[in-house]
Design a protein around this motif. Structure first.
Motif, mmCIF file in Angstrom:
data_model
loop_
_atom_site.group_PDB
_atom_site.id
_atom_site.type_symbol
_atom_site.label_atom_id
_atom_site.label_comp_id
_atom_site.label_asym_id
_atom_site.label_seq_id
_atom_site.Cartn_x
_atom_site.Cartn_y
_atom_site.Cartn_z
ATOM 1 N N VAL A 1 0.847 -1.196 0.000
ATOM 2 C CA VAL A 1 0.000 0.000 0.000
ATOM 3 C C VAL A 1 0.880 1.243 0.000
ATOM 4 N N ALA A 2 0.501 2.254 -0.776
ATOM 5 C CA ALA A 2 1.213 3.540 -0.700
ATOM 6 C C ALA A 2 0.302 4.540 0.000
ATOM 7 N N VAL A 3 0.844 5.237 1.002
ATOM 8 C CA VAL A 3 0.083 6.288 1.695
ATOM 9 C C VAL A 3 0.756 7.617 1.360
ATOM 10 N N ILE A 4 -0.011 8.540 0.769
ATOM 11 C CA ILE A 4 0.553 9.821 0.329
ATOM 12 C C ILE A 4 0.149 10.894 1.332
ATOM 13 N N GLY A 5 1.136 11.398 2.082
ATOM 14 C CA GLY A 5 0.860 12.376 3.138
ATOM 15 C C GLY A 5 1.121 11.723 4.478
ATOM 16 N N SER A 6 2.048 12.323 5.276
ATOM 17 C CA SER A 6 2.473 11.636 6.505
ATOM 18 C C SER A 6 2.063 12.388 7.758
ATOM 19 N N GLY A 7 1.021 13.240 7.651
ATOM 20 C CA GLY A 7 0.549 13.934 8.858
ATOM 21 C C GLY A 7 0.021 12.926 9.868
ATOM 22 N N ILE A 8 -0.650 13.411 10.908
ATOM 23 C CA ILE A 8 -1.137 12.519 11.972
ATOM 24 C C ILE A 8 -1.988 11.394 11.371
ATOM 25 N N ALA B 1 4.663 9.904 15.251
ATOM 26 C CA ALA B 1 3.472 9.048 15.372
ATOM 27 C C ALA B 1 3.785 7.810 16.212
ATOM 28 N N LEU B 2 4.953 7.211 15.963
ATOM 29 C CA LEU B 2 5.298 5.973 16.680
ATOM 30 C C LEU B 2 5.534 6.209 18.170
ATOM 31 N N LYS B 3 5.856 7.467 18.518
ATOM 32 C CA LYS B 3 6.080 7.778 19.939
ATOM 33 C C LYS B 3 4.782 8.143 20.643
ATOM 34 N N SER B 4 3.719 8.442 19.853
ATOM 35 C CA SER B 4 2.509 8.975 20.480
ATOM 36 C C SER B 4 1.785 7.898 21.292
ATOM 37 N N LYS B 5 0.999 8.375 22.253
ATOM 38 C CA LYS B 5 0.211 7.470 23.088
ATOM 39 C C LYS B 5 -1.248 7.865 22.960
ATOM 40 N N SER C 1 -0.505 4.154 21.322
ATOM 41 C CA SER C 1 0.320 3.864 20.148
ATOM 42 C C SER C 1 -0.520 3.504 18.921
ATOM 43 N N PRO C 2 -0.121 3.988 17.722
ATOM 44 C CA PRO C 2 -0.864 3.641 16.503
ATOM 45 C C PRO C 2 -0.531 2.241 16.002
ATOM 46 N N ILE C 3 0.456 1.590 16.663
ATOM 47 C CA ILE C 3 0.946 0.319 16.113
ATOM 48 C C ILE C 3 0.826 -0.780 17.167
ATOM 49 N N TYR C 4 0.501 -1.997 16.730
ATOM 50 C CA TYR C 4 0.319 -3.096 17.684
ATOM 51 C C TYR C 4 1.629 -3.498 18.356
ATOM 52 N N HIS C 5 2.725 -3.376 17.597
ATOM 53 C CA HIS C 5 4.028 -3.809 18.129
ATOM 54 C C HIS C 5 5.080 -2.964 17.413
ATOM 55 N N GLN C 6 6.041 -2.422 18.189
ATOM 56 C CA GLN C 6 7.010 -1.495 17.574
ATOM 57 C C GLN C 6 7.760 -2.121 16.392
ATOM 58 N N LYS C 7 7.977 -3.433 16.431
ATOM 59 C CA LYS C 7 8.738 -4.039 15.317
ATOM 60 C C LYS C 7 7.934 -4.035 14.009
ATOM 61 N N PHE C 8 6.603 -3.863 14.107
ATOM 62 C CA PHE C 8 5.791 -3.815 12.882
ATOM 63 C C PHE C 8 6.112 -2.567 12.048
ATOM 64 N N ALA C 9 6.740 -1.566 12.699
ATOM 65 C CA ALA C 9 7.088 -0.337 11.983
ATOM 66 C C ALA C 9 8.111 -0.624 10.879
ATOM 67 N N ASP C 10 8.808 -1.763 10.978
ATOM 68 C CA ASP C 10 9.787 -2.131 9.936
ATOM 69 C C ASP C 10 9.101 -2.370 8.591
ATOM 70 N N ARG C 11 7.775 -2.553 8.621
ATOM 71 C CA ARG C 11 7.050 -2.794 7.365
ATOM 72 C C ARG C 11 6.795 -1.495 6.593
ATOM 73 N N ILE C 12 7.162 -0.361 7.201
ATOM 74 C CA ILE C 12 6.909 0.936 6.543
ATOM 75 C C ILE C 12 8.217 1.476 5.960
ATOM 76 N N THR C 13 8.189 1.787 4.663
ATOM 77 C CA THR C 13 9.342 2.424 4.005
ATOM 78 C C THR C 13 8.941 3.868 3.727
ATOM 79 N N THR C 14 9.847 4.820 3.966
ATOM 80 C CA THR C 14 9.492 6.231 3.722
ATOM 81 C C THR C 14 10.170 6.746 2.450
ATOM 82 N N GLY C 15 9.652 7.837 1.935
ATOM 83 C CA GLY C 15 10.236 8.452 0.750
ATOM 84 C C GLY C 15 9.586 9.795 0.499
ATOM 85 N N ASN C 16 9.942 10.437 -0.622
ATOM 86 C CA ASN C 16 9.316 11.728 -0.925
ATOM 87 C C ASN C 16 8.698 11.697 -2.324
ATOM 88 N N LEU C 17 7.814 12.653 -2.564
ATOM 89 C CA LEU C 17 6.995 12.627 -3.782
ATOM 90 C C LEU C 17 7.765 13.019 -5.049
#
Length: 802
Positions: free
Chosen positions: A9-16, A70-74, A76-92
């Motif tokens: 999945v691609a998500v365009i826009g990284s705000g909250i 986002a990952l630091k917020s409480k 937490s938006p994620i079930y387990h911190q290691k799941f964040a490895d599934r996200i790759t970042t980039g720019n448009l």
């Protein structure tokens, strides 16, 4: 037609919102590409500094900072911190071409049509035909966004509106554009429910769609009523909170959390775009809201809104509330109403509504005005925003956390009674409501054969609500499928040879009646059925043992009775484990203390992803006494590997109990050893949980389930472990890290998990460990400081450190 699968999945826009959506797709195992703009001003700053930073680092700074925050917020938006490895970042600019490899592109950029159109134009050049492309807009008409795009784009384009926070709020609105294909809508509807764990609602392309249109109406209606009725901020929050099945944050606290500016933005959008709405003037902001906007009193994000937290001279924090007349902050006042007192003994929220609307005080008047306005408004929104009344209820429950939607509340009051209240308030229902009564349907919903039916307006008949077949709704089958009932549980036949034991106590605490019910359920299942599920659809699975009962026995020094009660709990847990039929626990929400012990003794756990599970007994001055301490010692031993430092493994399990750790999702519970990899499973959609648990009970039964043999091979380490634990608790107490009483509890736990002060490692039975666990639990119940802790928990709901 080939089956559509979502792997990337691609998500365009990284705000909250964008980061939250990215995290939730990572939660369910998808690969996520998160893209945002190149922060031009940052690059210029770096260049001016003469820094030769890796260009890419600077170019991706915006997206990386957003995701990190986002990952630091409480929570937490994620079930387990290691799941964040599934996200790759980039720019448009550098990475937009990568969208050609994804299965679904979700746009979450700023709410401006001109910007969205530019983004879509760029994406259209790079996306592979057939790829889903959707917008998470909350207000811009979908039809404007896809104008001028390619045919394939328009066919695969629609709105997919997640509610914030994306992990926790269940509403997923799907809004078709003029050319969206049916296949896309059907796919998203099912995907949202099955994989994202959402309540999918297909809405029409009208301003604010369903959830916000009704929700903002409700809040604006309150804004206009609050001063007319002379109510304070606290009073409104008292009247619109848990008493009517709404979140604790009720109305004004919720606005503070969401942000007043967000709410005003949506309200203004409805005011401008719905000139023919009969409640048009209601979306105009009252004067006090305009003043708050000017003062930037937007809520939590600016430090003050309807409430404000201040530190007093004594250094203690106090929460002040806004006086809506003077617009000055003052100390909070306790809100109480005679009508609310009448509902104190009514456990089921749905049964409170008839009492609330017949109240003789200001609260009764408030509810009559409020519901009359709401009933008129929702009945008039059909067919404008949706053709089906149940979709409005689904949206309010899933998007705003209401326990019951407007039409369900109206049913609870009685449709005719509701109309009577409306007339008294100068309101009229839409014509279809009177037609419904005339056609012989006296309610919006009915239940038949375990399924829910809703009134279908064009057909003038009750029609089965689609999509229920994957669910088992206990409310619908309880009466017709009841096999046994006492004051603590209801045992239902789920069909196909599987029973369900549903807790019915307050907060689903486990006391004598619940234990008797569990034993009865095992008896019945062993005699006439093939398996047993322990599951319910309350707010929480179980908050643990009934500590009020333990406290009374301990205070009265009825130690023999207390010993019997704890033994009964332990024996019941062992019955779950060693019965001749498979037992499946289905925890969700809070599964604490005894609720956690029960889950650990089932053959399999089918946990909802949102399960907050742990052994929290230390907080009330005892150790887990229902087999939890024994079980952690046993599980530690089962993970000993050749060459391991066995003491270290045991210490990890010891600390899990000693620190009263609670998993913030089912996935974290695997790390704690509370859930077991390869055996227990997680379901993302709680609505599917009982059906999934039933299927697993059936699978185990069909695979030839054999009654397990009681274990006598548990390796305990004796003095070697006990010595290490005692040295550890000694140094922690000496350095003031724990209190003297904490040390006493920890030492008792150490004794149990070491298997006593045996001179060398020894193999013992489960019963041996249960006996020393019970002895330790009892001895702690004779301690004054433990009784103080239990009493404090009963009074305040918070642990005491003494």
């Amino acid at each position: 037609m080939s089956k559509r699968r979502i792997k990337k999945v691609a998500v365009i826009g990284s705000g909250i919102m964008g980061s939250g959506i990215a995290c939730h797709f990572a939660n369910i195992g998808a690969d996520v590409l998160l893209l945002d703009i190149v922060p031009r001003e940052l690059i210029d700053v770096e260049k001016a500094k003469g820094l030769t930073l890796n260009d890419k680092v600077v170019r991706n700074r915006l997206v990386n900072d957003s995701l990190k925050s986002a990952l630091k917020s409480k929570p937490s938006p994620i079930y387990h911190q290691k799941f964040a490895d599934r996200i790759t970042t980039g720019n448009l600019e550098d990475d937009i071409a990568k969208v050609k490899d994804v299965d679904w592109i979700i746009e979450v950029v700023v709410e401006r049509l001109d910007i969205k159109k530019i983004v879509f134009e760029n994406l259209d050049k790079h996306r592979t035909p057939g790829t889903l492309i959707t917008s998470n807009t909350s207000g811009i008409p979908i039809k404007f966004m896809s104008e001028g795009r390619s045919e394939d784009f328009q066919k695969h384009f629609c709105g997919t509106h997640f509610f914030n926070p994306a992990r926790y709020l269940k509403l997923f609105e799907i809004i078709p554009g003029p050319k969206t294909s049916n296949e896309v809508l059907e796919f998203l509807n099912e995907y949202g429910e099955k994989f994202l764990g959402k309540t999918s609602v297909v809405a029409k392309d009208t301003p604010a769609f369903i959830g916000n249109r009704i929700g903002i109406f409700g809040i604006q209606s309150l804004f206009h009523q609050v001063k007319k009725l002379g109510l304070t901020v606290e009073e409104v929050d008292k009247l619109t909170g848990p008493v009517i099945g709404r979140p604790k944050s009720a109305t004004f606290r919720t606005v503070d959390v969401v942000g007043l500016d967000t709410l005003v933005h949506v309200a203004n959008g409805i005011y401008e775009n719905c000139p023919n709405d009969e409640a048009h003037e209601l979306f105009k902001l009252p004067e006090f809201i305009n003043t708050m906007m000017e003062n930037k009193w937007l809520g939590s994000k600016t430090g003050q809104g309807f409430y404000k937290k201040v530190k007093g001279d004594n250094g203690k924090s106090e929460i002040l509330s806004l006086d809506l007349d003077t617009l000055e902050y003052r100390s909070k006042k306790r809100a109480s109403f005679a009508t609310l007192e009448l509902t104190k003994t009514v456990d089921k929220v749905i049964d409170r509504f008839p009492i609330l609307v017949s109240g003789k005080d200001k609260a009764g008047e408030f509810y009559r005005k409020n519901f009359a306005a709401m009933f008129e408004y929702v009945s008039n929104r059909i067919p404008e925003i949706t053709d089906e009344l149940y979709k409005i209820d689904d949206a309010m429950k899933a998007g705003f956390g209401w326990e019951h939607g407007p039409f369900q509340i109206w049913d609870a009051i009685g449709v005719e009674k509701g109309i009577e209240i409306m007339k008294a308030e100068g309101k009229t229902p839409a014509a279809w409501v009177t037609d419904m009564l005339a056609s012989g349907s006296s309610s919006f919903y009915t239940v038949k054969d375990g399924a829910t039916y809703a009134y279908d307006i064009p057909k003038k008949a009750q029609e089965k609500i689609p999509g229920q077949d994957a669910f088992i709704i206990l409310d619908n089958i309880r009466k017709s499928n009841e096999v046994f009932k006492n004051s603590g549980v209801v045992i239902e036949d789920l069909g196909d040879g599987i029973l369900n034991c549903e807790f019915q106590s307050k907060m689903n605490t486990i006391g004598g009646d619940v234990l008797a019910g569990l034993n009865k359920a095992v008896d019945l299942a062993e005699k006439d059925f093939d398996g047993l599920v322990i599951g319910n659809q309350g707010a929480n699975f179980s908050v643990g043992a009934n500590i009020g009962m333990i406290f009374m026995m301990a205070v009265e020094q009825e130690y023999d009775e207390l010993n019997m009660a704890i033994k009964y709990f332990q024996d019941t847990m062992m019955r779950m484990r060693y019965s001749s039929i498979p037992t499946i626990a289905a925890p969700h929400g809070m599964a604490l203390g005894g609720g956690c012990e029960l889950s650990m003794h089932a053959d399999k756990v089918v946990a909802a992803a949102e399960t907050y599970i742990g052994l929290v007994e230390f907080g009330v001055g005892v150790i887990p006494g229902g087999g939890g301490s024994k079980e952690m010692a046993l599980r530690a031993q089962d993970t000993f590997r050749k060459g391991d430092v066995e003491l270290n493994t045991l210490q990890e399990y010891f600390l899990t109990i000693g620190m009263a750790k609670v998993a913030t999702s089912a996935y974290e519970a695997f790390d704690m050893g509370v859930l077991q990899k390869g055996k227990d499973i997680v379901v993302v959609n709680k609505d599917r949980q009982i059906a999934t648990a039933k299927a697993h009970a059936r699978l185990l039964a069909d695979a030839g389930y054999t009654q397990p043999v009681k274990r006598k091979d548990i390796k305990v380490l004796g003095k070697q472990a006990l010595g290490m634990f005692l040295v550890g608790t000694d140094s922690m107490e000496a350095s003031n890290y724990i209190s003297e009483h904490d040390q006493k509890i920890a030492n008792k736990l150490a004794y149990v998990m070491a298997g006593g002060d045996l001179s060398e490692p020894t193999l013992v039975s489960e019963q041996y460990l249960l006996d020393i666990e019970r002895e330790a639990f009892l001895s702690l119940c004779t301690e004054r400081k433990t009784l103080e802790r239990i009493q404090h928990m009963l009074k305040t709901g918070k642990p005491l450190r003494n």
